[in-house]
Write a protein that holds these residues in place. Structure first.
Motif, PDB file in Angstrom:
ATOM      1  N   ALA A 269       9.794 -27.297  38.083  1.00 31.06           N
ATOM      2  CA  ALA A 269       8.704 -28.053  38.701  1.00 31.06           C
ATOM      3  C   ALA A 269       7.883 -28.807  37.665  1.00 31.06           C
ATOM      4  CB  ALA A 269       7.803 -27.104  39.496  1.00 31.06           C
ATOM      5  N   SER A 270       7.725 -28.237  36.481  1.00 30.12           N
ATOM      6  CA  SER A 270       6.936 -28.895  35.441  1.00 30.12           C
ATOM      7  C   SER A 270       7.599 -30.194  34.987  1.00 30.12           C
ATOM      8  CB  SER A 270       6.759 -27.945  34.253  1.00 30.12           C
ATOM      9  OG  SER A 270       5.944 -28.517  33.265  1.00 30.12           O
ATOM     10  N   VAL A 271       8.929 -30.184  34.882  1.00 26.67           N
ATOM     11  CA  VAL A 271       9.645 -31.401  34.494  1.00 26.67           C
ATOM     12  C   VAL A 271       9.477 -32.472  35.568  1.00 26.67           C
ATOM     13  CG1 VAL A 271      11.916 -32.366  33.970  1.00 26.67           C
ATOM     14  CG2 VAL A 271      11.306 -30.108  33.113  1.00 26.67           C
ATOM     15  N   VAL A 272       9.575 -32.075  36.834  1.00 28.88           N
ATOM     16  CA  VAL A 272       9.439 -33.033  37.943  1.00 28.88           C
ATOM     17  C   VAL A 272       8.053 -33.675  37.925  1.00 28.88           C
ATOM     18  CG1 VAL A 272       9.409 -33.276  40.447  1.00 28.88           C
ATOM     19  CG2 VAL A 272      11.134 -31.842  39.365  1.00 28.88           C
ATOM     20  N   LEU A 273       7.005 -32.864  37.783  1.00 25.42           N
ATOM     21  CA  LEU A 273       5.646 -33.413  37.791  1.00 25.42           C
ATOM     22  C   LEU A 273       5.395 -34.289  36.563  1.00 25.42           C
ATOM     23  CD1 LEU A 273       3.542 -30.384  39.098  1.00 25.42           C
ATOM     24  CD2 LEU A 273       4.042 -32.522  40.279  1.00 25.42           C
ATOM     25  N   ALA A 274       5.952 -33.895  35.419  1.00 21.51           N
ATOM     26  CA  ALA A 274       5.799 -34.729  34.221  1.00 21.51           C
ATOM     27  C   ALA A 274       6.497 -36.074  34.410  1.00 21.51           C
ATOM     28  CB  ALA A 274       6.359 -34.004  33.000  1.00 21.51           C
ATOM     29  N   ALA A 275       7.670 -36.075  35.066  1.00 21.81           N
ATOM     30  CA  ALA A 275       8.368 -37.328  35.345  1.00 21.81           C
ATOM     31  C   ALA A 275       7.576 -38.192  36.323  1.00 21.81           C
ATOM     32  CB  ALA A 275       9.757 -37.022  35.902  1.00 21.81           C
ATOM     33  N   VAL A 276       6.972 -37.551  37.331  1.00 21.90           N
ATOM     34  CA  VAL A 276       6.133 -38.297  38.286  1.00 21.90           C
ATOM     35  C   VAL A 276       4.961 -38.950  37.562  1.00 21.90           C
ATOM     36  CG1 VAL A 276       4.551 -38.021  40.237  1.00 21.90           C
ATOM     37  CG2 VAL A 276       6.790 -36.921  40.289  1.00 21.90           C
ATOM     38  N   LYS A 277       4.376 -38.223  36.628  1.00 23.37           N
ATOM     39  CA  LYS A 277       3.254 -38.783  35.862  1.00 23.37           C
ATOM     40  C   LYS A 277       3.684 -40.029  35.094  1.00 23.37           C
ATOM     41  CE  LYS A 277       2.027 -36.532  32.144  1.00 23.37           C
ATOM     42  NZ  LYS A 277       1.383 -35.522  31.275  1.00 23.37           N
ATOM     43  N   VAL A 278       4.835 -39.967  34.409  1.00 23.58           N
ATOM     44  CA  VAL A 278       5.313 -41.126  33.636  1.00 23.58           C
ATOM     45  C   VAL A 278       5.548 -42.323  34.560  1.00 23.58           C
ATOM     46  CG1 VAL A 278       7.175 -41.981  32.180  1.00 23.58           C
ATOM     47  CG2 VAL A 278       6.318 -39.661  31.856  1.00 23.58           C
TER      48      VAL A 278
ATOM     49  N   ALA B 208       9.419 -39.305  46.815  1.00 30.78           N
ATOM     50  CA  ALA B 208       9.142 -38.400  47.931  1.00 30.78           C
ATOM     51  C   ALA B 208      10.021 -37.142  47.938  1.00 30.78           C
ATOM     52  CB  ALA B 208       9.267 -39.159  49.253  1.00 30.78           C
ATOM     53  N   PRO B 209      11.363 -37.256  47.835  1.00 29.44           N
ATOM     54  CA  PRO B 209      12.191 -36.031  47.919  1.00 29.44           C
ATOM     55  C   PRO B 209      11.858 -34.965  46.883  1.00 29.44           C
ATOM     56  CG  PRO B 209      13.551 -37.992  48.181  1.00 29.44           C
ATOM     57  CD  PRO B 209      12.208 -38.469  47.765  1.00 29.44           C
ATOM     58  N   PRO B 210      11.675 -35.304  45.594  1.00 30.88           N
ATOM     59  CA  PRO B 210      11.346 -34.226  44.638  1.00 30.88           C
ATOM     60  C   PRO B 210      10.003 -33.570  44.926  1.00 30.88           C
ATOM     61  CG  PRO B 210      11.196 -36.384  43.570  1.00 30.88           C
ATOM     62  CD  PRO B 210      11.860 -36.594  44.889  1.00 30.88           C
ATOM     63  N   LEU B 211       9.035 -34.338  45.409  1.00 32.00           N
ATOM     64  CA  LEU B 211       7.734 -33.736  45.739  1.00 32.00           C
ATOM     65  C   LEU B 211       7.870 -32.781  46.917  1.00 32.00           C
ATOM     66  CD1 LEU B 211       5.350 -36.827  45.359  1.00 32.00           C
ATOM     67  CD2 LEU B 211       5.593 -34.893  43.799  1.00 32.00           C
ATOM     68  N   VAL B 212       8.689 -33.155  47.895  1.00 30.01           N
ATOM     69  CA  VAL B 212       8.921 -32.268  49.037  1.00 30.01           C
ATOM     70  C   VAL B 212       9.647 -31.006  48.595  1.00 30.01           C
ATOM     71  CG1 VAL B 212      10.203 -32.049  51.206  1.00 30.01           C
ATOM     72  CG2 VAL B 212       8.882 -34.121  50.741  1.00 30.01           C
ATOM     73  N   THR B 213      10.587 -31.150  47.666  1.00 33.53           N
ATOM     74  CA  THR B 213      11.355 -29.994  47.176  1.00 33.53           C
ATOM     75  C   THR B 213      10.454 -28.974  46.486  1.00 33.53           C
ATOM     76  OG1 THR B 213      13.239 -31.473  46.829  1.00 33.53           O
ATOM     77  CG2 THR B 213      13.341 -29.323  45.779  1.00 33.53           C
ATOM     78  N   LEU B 214       9.368 -29.436  45.887  1.00 32.36           N
ATOM     79  CA  LEU B 214       8.455 -28.515  45.202  1.00 32.36           C
ATOM     80  C   LEU B 214       7.862 -27.487  46.157  1.00 32.36           C
ATOM     81  CD1 LEU B 214       6.512 -30.969  42.843  1.00 32.36           C
ATOM     82  CD2 LEU B 214       8.323 -29.381  42.222  1.00 32.36           C
ATOM     83  N   LEU B 215       7.832 -27.794  47.459  1.00 31.82           N
ATOM     84  CA  LEU B 215       7.232 -26.880  48.434  1.00 31.82           C
ATOM     85  C   LEU B 215       8.140 -25.705  48.773  1.00 31.82           C
ATOM     86  CD1 LEU B 215       5.526 -29.412  50.865  1.00 31.82           C
ATOM     87  CD2 LEU B 215       4.591 -28.274  48.867  1.00 31.82           C
ATOM     88  N   SER B 216       9.329 -25.666  48.204  1.00 31.76           N
ATOM     89  CA  SER B 216      10.220 -24.525  48.424  1.00 31.76           C
ATOM     90  C   SER B 216      10.035 -23.455  47.352  1.00 31.76           C
ATOM     91  CB  SER B 216      11.679 -24.996  48.440  1.00 31.76           C
ATOM     92  OG  SER B 216      12.019 -25.610  47.203  1.00 31.76           O
ATOM     93  N   ASN B 217       9.089 -23.655  46.470  1.00 34.30           N
ATOM     94  CA  ASN B 217       8.804 -22.697  45.392  1.00 34.30           C
ATOM     95  C   ASN B 217       7.879 -21.583  45.892  1.00 34.30           C
ATOM     96  OD1 ASN B 217      10.057 -23.725  42.799  1.00 34.30           O
ATOM     97  ND2 ASN B 217       9.030 -25.576  43.500  1.00 34.30           N
TER      98      ASN B 217
ATOM     99  N   ALA C 135       1.574 -27.723  43.123  1.00 36.85           N
ATOM    100  CA  ALA C 135       2.222 -28.950  43.577  1.00 36.85           C
ATOM    101  C   ALA C 135       1.373 -29.671  44.622  1.00 36.85           C
ATOM    102  CB  ALA C 135       3.605 -28.622  44.145  1.00 36.85           C
ATOM    103  N   LEU C 136       0.785 -28.920  45.543  1.00 36.28           N
ATOM    104  CA  LEU C 136      -0.040 -29.523  46.595  1.00 36.28           C
ATOM    105  C   LEU C 136      -1.279 -30.192  46.015  1.00 36.28           C
ATOM    106  CD1 LEU C 136       0.221 -26.688  49.274  1.00 36.28           C
ATOM    107  CD2 LEU C 136       1.112 -29.006  49.509  1.00 36.28           C
ATOM    108  N   ARG C 137      -1.881 -29.573  45.018  1.00 36.54           N
ATOM    109  CA  ARG C 137      -3.059 -30.189  44.389  1.00 36.54           C
ATOM    110  C   ARG C 137      -2.688 -31.512  43.718  1.00 36.54           C
ATOM    111  NH1 ARG C 137      -8.078 -29.155  45.556  1.00 36.54           N
ATOM    112  NH2 ARG C 137      -8.804 -29.356  43.402  1.00 36.54           N
ATOM    113  N   ASN C 138      -1.515 -31.538  43.082  1.00 43.51           N
ATOM    114  CA  ASN C 138      -1.069 -32.778  42.452  1.00 43.51           C
ATOM    115  C   ASN C 138      -0.677 -33.813  43.500  1.00 43.51           C
ATOM    116  OD1 ASN C 138      -0.701 -32.580  39.267  1.00 43.51           O
ATOM    117  ND2 ASN C 138      -0.236 -30.569  40.093  1.00 43.51           N
ATOM    118  N   ILE C 139      -0.029 -33.370  44.584  1.00 44.70           N
ATOM    119  CA  ILE C 139       0.339 -34.296  45.665  1.00 44.70           C
ATOM    120  C   ILE C 139      -0.917 -34.899  46.292  1.00 44.70           C
ATOM    121  CG2 ILE C 139       1.332 -34.373  47.987  1.00 44.70           C
ATOM    122  CD1 ILE C 139       3.417 -32.323  47.006  1.00 44.70           C
TER     123      ILE C 139
END
Length: 725
Positions: free
Chosen positions: A255-264, A286-295, A303-307
Motif C-alpha cells: 500500500a505504501s508503494v501505491v500511495l507514493a506512486a499516486v503522490k508522484v 481509481a482501481p489501485p485506490l479501491v484495492t487498498l480497501l481490501s487491507n 488509505a481512506l484519509r488519503n483518498i
C-alpha cells in the motif's frame, strides 16, 4: 577467622559471567543467547559487558550477530569499554565474507558513541567502494547515521560526493539506499537552516532512478518515488514521461508503494498539458485506490484519509465507485466515519437514491454515534444536491416516525440546516417537529427546534405557547438553549407584538437578573436597548436576511491542500495537517530553549503594560450607558492613568525592579487609587420599561439593576486579593 569470610557470589548474572568465560564454545554461545533473552525482557545485564566483549572474535556468524546486538544496546552506558571493540570491527570490515563486512559497518553506525566515530571513517570509506553491492548498500545508510551524529565529519571525508557517485550504481538496491541516505541528509540539512542543496536531481540522475524503480525492493521504491516527487520538471514532456514510468507501480501489492506512486502522479500531473492524458491518469488511479480497501482496518483507515484528501483535489477520481465505500457490519467505527464522509463527497444526482437507502439502513444500527453521523450525512446530501433535498426530507420524516430519542434529536438538528439552505420550502414539516418537543433533552436539539420556531413564528399559531415552555425553564437550560430562546422570543415579539409582550418582558427580566452567563446577559441588554430605542433597527438586525448555507468542497485551505497533496503517504496526509504542526525539530540545543533571564527593559515594559491594564479595569465605564458624558472629575484613562500611577512609591518600586514585596506594592496601588464614579442610569424617556412606546405594565428596570455599582470606598492594604476584584 574463617567464619568471617564473605559468602560466595551467587545470582543469575554471576552464572552467566562464568559461562561466558567458559572454555567450551557451545557453552559460551548458549550464555550469550541467555544474555540477549534477559536484555529483551528489560533485565539489566550491562554488568556483563566485558565478558560479552571477549566473545566478539569468532567465526560463528550467529554468535557475532548476537554480540553485535548486545553492543548496540549497551554502548551508551559503557562508552569507555566500546573502544575495546574497535579493533575487531576494523578487522571484520576486511573479512572475506560480505555478510560479516556489512554487519560490522552497520553495527559501527548504530553504536552512536562519540568515542568510536573517529574510528568509523576509514572502514566506511572502504565499504562504500566495496565490490559487493550488499556491503555498499549497507554503507550508504551508515553515512546518513554518521551525518546525524557528526555532519562535519561526513563533509570533511567526502562521503557526500561518494554518495552522489553511487546514485548511478549498477545495482538497484544500492541506488535505492543511496537515495534514502541522501534524502535523509538533505532533510536534516534543511531542518538545520542550511541553504545548500545536498541532493540535486539532474536529468542523468532522473533516468537512473526511473530505471532502478522497477527493480528495487518495496521500500527502495518508496524512497525513489519520494525523490521523484521532489523533482522539478523542466517541460510538460518530462512530466508526462515521469507519469508514464510511474503508473505501473499502481499494481504493486504494498500500500505504501501505491500511495507514493499516486503522490508522484498528482504532483507531476499539474504540468501535464494534454487533457486526454490527464483523464487517462485519473481513470488509472481509481482501481489501485479501491484495492487498498481490501487491507486490514488500520491500513484501510490510512488509505481512506488519503483518498479523502485526493477527492478534495480531484472529485472525479472515484465518481463511479461509491458502492465500494458502503460500510460493512464488521468495520470499526473509525473506518465507518471516514467512509461516510467519502460517500457524501461522491454523492450526485445519479447515485443519491442508493446513498439514501444505505444511510437509512445505517440509522437503524445499534451504535448510537454511527447512527447520528449517518443522519447528519443525510442532511449533508440534501444541502449538496438540490434535486434530492425533498427525498432526503422524506427519509428524515420516516426516521422521526420511529420515535427513537437520539434519532429524533439528530433529525431535528439536521432539519434546522435544511431550513437554512431552503428557507420557506419545507414548512409542512414544522408541525411534525413541534409534535416531538417532549422527545428532546439534548441542548443542540432543543436549540435547533427553538431556532425553527423563532424563524417561522408568524406561521406557527401556538409559537408563544411553545416558546413559553422554554422561557419557564430558562434558568435550568444550558447556555446555547438560553441564547436561542432569547433570540426566538425577540423574533416572535417583532412579528407578533400584541400577543407576546409579556413573554418578551419575562425572558428579558430573567436573562438580565437571574442568569449567570455574561453572554446571555449581554445579548439580553442589547436586545432590550434595541427594542426600547428603535424597534425598526431591531427588526433590521434580528430579522435580517441570512444567506443560504452550503457544503464546503474542501476541509482545508487551497494552499494547504496543495501542500498536503505533496505529502500523500505520510502522517501529514493522515492528520490533514502540515508536518511542522506535530513533528519536532529532532534535536534540542541550548539555543532553542526559552531564556530564563529576560532583558531588564522588557521587564519594565511588561510592568508598565500591567499597570495600564489595572487602571483600565478600574476606570472602565458602564458599557450599557451610551449617552452619559464623562464626568469632569473622572480619573484619566490609558497612558495618562499609568503615568499618574507611576508617581506612587509602590509603582516606582515595581517599575525599577527594586520591590521587596511585589504583592504588598500591588495591594497599595489598588488601595490608593479611587474607583471612578458609576454613571447614572439612562433617562426615563429612553428607559427600558417600554419597547418603542409599548408599555408592558411593569415597573421600568434600569440595566444597571442587575449589577450593583462597586463600592466607592478605597480598599485597605490588608484586604485579601479576592477583595481587590
Amino acid at each position: 577467622m574463617a567464619s568471617f569470610r564473605a559468602p560466595p557470589r551467587k545470582g543469575e548474572n554471576f552464572e552467566l559471567a562464568a559461562d561466558l568465560n567458559s572454555e567450551y564454545r557451545e557453552k559460551r554461545k548458549d550464555a550469550i543467547k541467555r544474555v540477549i533473552a534477559n536484555m529483551t525482557v528489560q533485565k539489566d545485564v550491562s554488568g556483563l559487558f566485558p565478558d560479552v566483549l571477549k566473545n566478539m572474535q569468532t567465526d560463528d556468524l550467529e554468535q557475532k550477530k548476537l554480540v553485535y546486538l548486545y553492543l548496540m544496546n549497551y554502548a551508551k552506558t559503557q562508552p569507555e569499554l566500546v573502544i575495546l571493540a574497535v579493533n575487531t570491527f576494523v578487522k571484520d570490515t576486511d573479512d572475506p565474507n560480505p555478510l560479516v563486512r556489512a554487519l560490522a559497518i552497520r553495527t559501527m553506525g548504530c553504536l552512536r558513541a562519540e568515542k568510536i566515530i573517529d574510528y568509523l571513517c576509514d572502514p566506511l570509506q572502504k565499504c562504500l567502494r566495496d565490490e559487493n553491492p550488499y556491503v555498499r548498500k549497507t554503507a550508504a545508510l551508515c553515512v546518513a547515521k554518521l551525518y546525524d551524529l557528526k555532519p562535519e565529519l561526513v563533509i570533511e571525508n567526502g562521503f557526500l560526493e561518494t554518495l552522489r557517485e553511487m546514485i548511478v550504481d549498477s545495482n538497484p538496491m544500492v541506488v535505492a539506499n543511496t537515495v534514502a541516505a541522501l534524502t535523509d541528509i538533505h532533510n536534516s540539512s534543511v531542518a538545520a537552516g542550511s541553504t545548500e542543496e545536498i541532493f540535486v536531481i539532474t536529468n542523468n540522475v532522473l533516468s537512473k532512478l526511473l530505471i532502478a524503480l522497477n527493480e528495487s525492493s518495496e521500500w527502495g521504491r518508496v524512497a525513489i518515488l519520494n525523490a521523484l516527487a521532489r523533482y522539478n520538471t523542466e517541460s510538460d514532456q518530462e512530466s508526462e514521461h515521469i507519469c508514464e514510468r510511474v503508473v505501473p507501480q499502481f499494481q504493486h501489492a504494498n500500500a505504501s508503494v501505491v500511495l507514493a506512486a499516486v503522490k508522484v502522479i498528482m504532483i507531476h500531473m499539474r504540468n501535464v498539458q494534454s487533457e486526454n492524458l490527464t483523464k487517462q491518469l485519473v481513470r488509472k488511479m481509481a482501481p489501485p485506490l479501491v484495492t487498498l480497501l481490501s487491507n486490514p482496518p488500520e491500513v484501510q483507515w490510512v488509505a481512506l484519509r488519503n483518498i479523502n484528501l485526493l477527492l478534495q483535489k480531484r472529485p472525479d477520481i472515484l465518481t463511479n465507485e461509491m458502492r465500494v465505500f458502503f460500510c460493512k457490519y464488521n468495520d470499526p467505527l473509525y473506518v465507518k466515519v471516514e467512509k461516510l464522509d467519502i460517500m457524501v463527497r461522491l454523492a450526485g444526482e445519479s447515485n443519491v437514491d442508493a446513498l439514501l437507502s444505505e444511510l437509512k439502513e445505517y440509522a437503524s444500527e445499534v451504535d448510537v454515534d454511527f447512527v447520528r453521523r449517518s443522519i447528519k450525512a443525510i442532511g449533508q446530501a440534501a444541502i449538496k444536491i438540490d434535486e434530492a433535498a425533498e427525498r432526503c426530507v422524506n427519509v428524515l420524516l420516516e426516521l422521526i416516525g420511529t420515535r427513537v430519542s437520539y434519532v429524533v434529536q439528530e433529525a431535528v438538528v439536521v432539519m434546522k440546516d435544511i431550513f437554512r439552505k431552503y428557507p420557506s420550502t419545507y414548512e409542512g414539516v414544522i408541525p411534525t417537529l413541534c409534535a416531538n418537543l417532549d422527545e428532546l433533552d439534548e441542548p443542540e436539539a432543543k436549540a435547533s427546534l427553538i431556532w425553527i420556531i423563532g424563524e417561522y413564528a408568524n406561521k406557527i399559531d401556538n409559537a408563544d405557547e411553545l416558546l413559553g415552555i422554554f422561557v419557564d425553564t430558562f434558568i435550568e437550560e444550558s447556555y446555547p438553549v438560553q441564547l436561542q430562546t432569547l433570540t426566538a422570543v425577540v423574533k416572535l415579539f417583532l412579528r407578533k407584538p400584541d400577543s407576546s409582550q409579556g413573554l418578551v418582558q419575562q425572558v428579558l427580566n430573567t436573562a438580565t437578573k437571574d442568569c449567570d452567563s455574561p453572554d446571555v446577559r449581554d445579548r439580553a441588554y442589547i436586545y432590550w436597548r434595541l427594542l426600547s430605542t428603535d424597534p425598526g433597527a431591531a427588526k433590521t438586525v434580528v430579522l435580517a436576511h441570512r444567506p443560504p448555507i452550503s457544503l464546503p468542497r474542501t476541509t482545508v485551505s487551497p494552499a494547504l491542500l496543495e501542500e498536503l497533496i505533496g505529502e500523500v503517504s505520510s502522517l501529514a496526509s493522515v492528520y490533514h495537517k502540515p508536518a511542522e504542526t506535530f513533528v519536532g525539530r529532532g534535536r534540542i540545543g541550548a539555543d532553542t530553549l526559552p531564556k530564563t533571564t529576560g532583558d531588564v527593559g522588557d521587564d519594565k515594559q511588561a510592568t508598565q503594560k500591567a499597570l495600564q491594564t489595572v487602571v483600565a479595569g478600574q476606570q472602565a465605564e458602564n458599557l450599557l450607558n451610551f449617552d452619559d458624558p464623562m464626568a469632569d472629575d473622572q480619573q484619566p484613562l490609558g497612558i495618562a492613568a499609568t503615568a499618574a500611577l507611576a508617581a506612587t512609591p509602590a509603582a516606582a518600586n515595581l517599575l525599577a525592579g527594586t520591590s521587596s514585596n511585589p504583592l504588598d506594592d500591588l495591594v497599595s496601588i489598588f488601595g490608593n487609587v479611587s474607583m471612578g464614579s458609576v454613571p447614572a442610569a439612562a433617562p426615563q424617556q429612553n428607559g427600558l420599561g417600554s419597547f418603542g412606546g409599548l408599555s408592558f405594565g411593569a415597573t421600568p428596570m434600569a440595566p444597571s439593576a442587575a449589577s450593583p455599582p462597586p463600592p466607592a470606598q478605597p480598599q485597605q492594604a490588608q484586604d485579601d486579593l479576592l477583595g481587590l476584584f
